[in-house]
Design an enzyme around this catalytic site. Structure first.
Site, PDB file in Angstrom:
ATOM      1  N   HIS A  64       0.819  -1.219   0.000  1.00 58.54           N
ATOM      2  CA  HIS A  64       0.000   0.000   0.000  1.00 58.54           C
ATOM      3  C   HIS A  64       0.852   1.268   0.000  1.00 58.54           C
ATOM      4  O   HIS A  64       0.314   2.376  -0.066  1.00 58.54           O
ATOM      5  CB  HIS A  64      -1.004  -0.012   1.155  1.00 58.54           C
ATOM      6  CG  HIS A  64      -0.440   0.264   2.509  1.00 58.54           C
ATOM      7  ND1 HIS A  64      -0.162  -0.737   3.417  1.00 58.54           N
ATOM      8  CD2 HIS A  64      -0.123   1.423   3.132  1.00 58.54           C
ATOM      9  CE1 HIS A  64       0.298  -0.201   4.526  1.00 58.54           C
ATOM     10  NE2 HIS A  64       0.328   1.114   4.381  1.00 58.54           N
ATOM     11  N   ASP A 109       0.132  -7.611   1.578  1.00 61.46           N
ATOM     12  CA  ASP A 109       0.562  -6.211   1.699  1.00 61.46           C
ATOM     13  C   ASP A 109       2.092  -6.175   1.758  1.00 61.46           C
ATOM     14  O   ASP A 109       2.699  -5.878   2.791  1.00 61.46           O
ATOM     15  CB  ASP A 109      -0.055  -5.567   2.937  1.00 61.46           C
ATOM     16  CG  ASP A 109       0.136  -4.052   2.961  1.00 61.46           C
ATOM     17  OD1 ASP A 109       0.549  -3.494   1.919  1.00 61.46           O
ATOM     18  OD2 ASP A 109      -0.132  -3.438   4.015  1.00 61.46           O
ATOM     19  N   SER A 203       4.212   2.873   7.964  1.00 64.14           N
ATOM     20  CA  SER A 203       3.929   1.767   7.048  1.00 64.14           C
ATOM     21  C   SER A 203       5.155   1.360   6.256  1.00 64.14           C
ATOM     22  O   SER A 203       5.933   2.203   5.799  1.00 64.14           O
ATOM     23  CB  SER A 203       2.828   2.164   6.059  1.00 64.14           C
ATOM     24  OG  SER A 203       1.564   2.066   6.636  1.00 64.14           O
TER      25      SER A 203
END
EC number: 3.4.21.-
Length: 257
Positions: A64, A109, A203
């Site tokens: 992402h 992910d 992230s």
């Protein structure tokens, strides 16, 4: 409510020089300048992520975190006072578990980036090895990044923050997030009483458990660091065959189901 742990880069100029909070990732401390030579800073589409240098040509991060005009910085500690050995790279190739670049909050992910040219090792730049054994529930894990140190309000630090959290049983995260499937290729990590957590802007960064690179920051509760709302991390060990295959040039290798 859940939060994908990226953060708008538009906020960086406004907030990266904000007054330091007593809440230091969240609930952590300033990382030692010498403890994160593998940690990379990723900018894309006005967002910020982290990542991990695997070797001189490859970086591992979250799917992402993909976007246009990606810039990857290595050797960074202070964003205001850069180290002399900071290096900038851009992606030459990107690889995803699924050719359609699809992922969910609990599956796939993960993204491998081949850099446009090799990185030169230096005092503040060195790769992190892939894990040699699977993660164990109960392990003490280290999470790090330049993400917000307060939540839900945003306060971006100048230097990365590090925090120790625990690797928890997956069922703890299923209790917190009922939408999670019975099984997934994600790890559950945090502090049950809250107070320490990765958050927006972290992230793609690493989760290091008992000295091994076991997870990639993916998503978690919003606000961050709430009691009984741990974070979710892509399981690196479960993706070893795919990672090693891509790096070796086998683009036909498939991700685990």
């Amino acid at each position: 409510m859940v939060l994908i742990r990226v953060l708008a880069n538009l906020l960086i100029l406004q907030l990266s020089y904000a007054q330091k909070s007593s809440e230091l990732v969240i609930g952590g401390d300033e990382c030692n300048i010498n403890e994160h030579p593998f940690l990379v800073l990723v900018y894309y589409d006005d967002y910020q992520c982290g990542g991990t240098l695997l070797n001189e040509e490859w970086v591992l991060t979250a799917a992402h975190c993909n976007g246009k005009d990606m810039e990857i910085y290595l050797g960074v500690h202070s964003k205001k006072v850069p180290n002399k050995d900071v290096q900038r790279r851009v992606p030459k190739e990107k690889f995803f578990c699924d050719s359609s670049k699809t992922y969910t909050k609990w599956n796939k992910d993960i993204m491998l980036i081949r850099l446009d040219r090799p990185v030169r090792k230096s005092a503040h730049i060195a790769p992190l090895s892939l894990p040699s054994s699977p993660p164990s529930v109960g392990s003490v894990c280290r999470v790090m990044g330049w993400g917000t140190i307060t939540s839900p309000q945003v306060t971006l630090p100048d230097v990365p923050r590090c925090a120790n959290i625990n690797l928890l049983d997956y069922e703890v995260c299923r209790a917190a997030y009922p939408e999670l499937p019975a099984t997934s290729r994600t790890l559950c990590a945090g502090i049950l009483e809250g107070g320490k957590d990765s958050c927006g802007g972290d992230s793609g960064g690493p989760l290091i458990c008992n000295g091994q690179f076991q997870g990639i920051v993916s998503w978690g509760g919003d606000p961050c660091a709430q009691p009984h709302e741990p974070g979710l991390y892509t399981n690196v060990f479960d993706h070893l065959d795919w990672i090693k295959g891509i790096i070796a040039g086998n683009t036909d290798v498939t991700c685990p189901l």
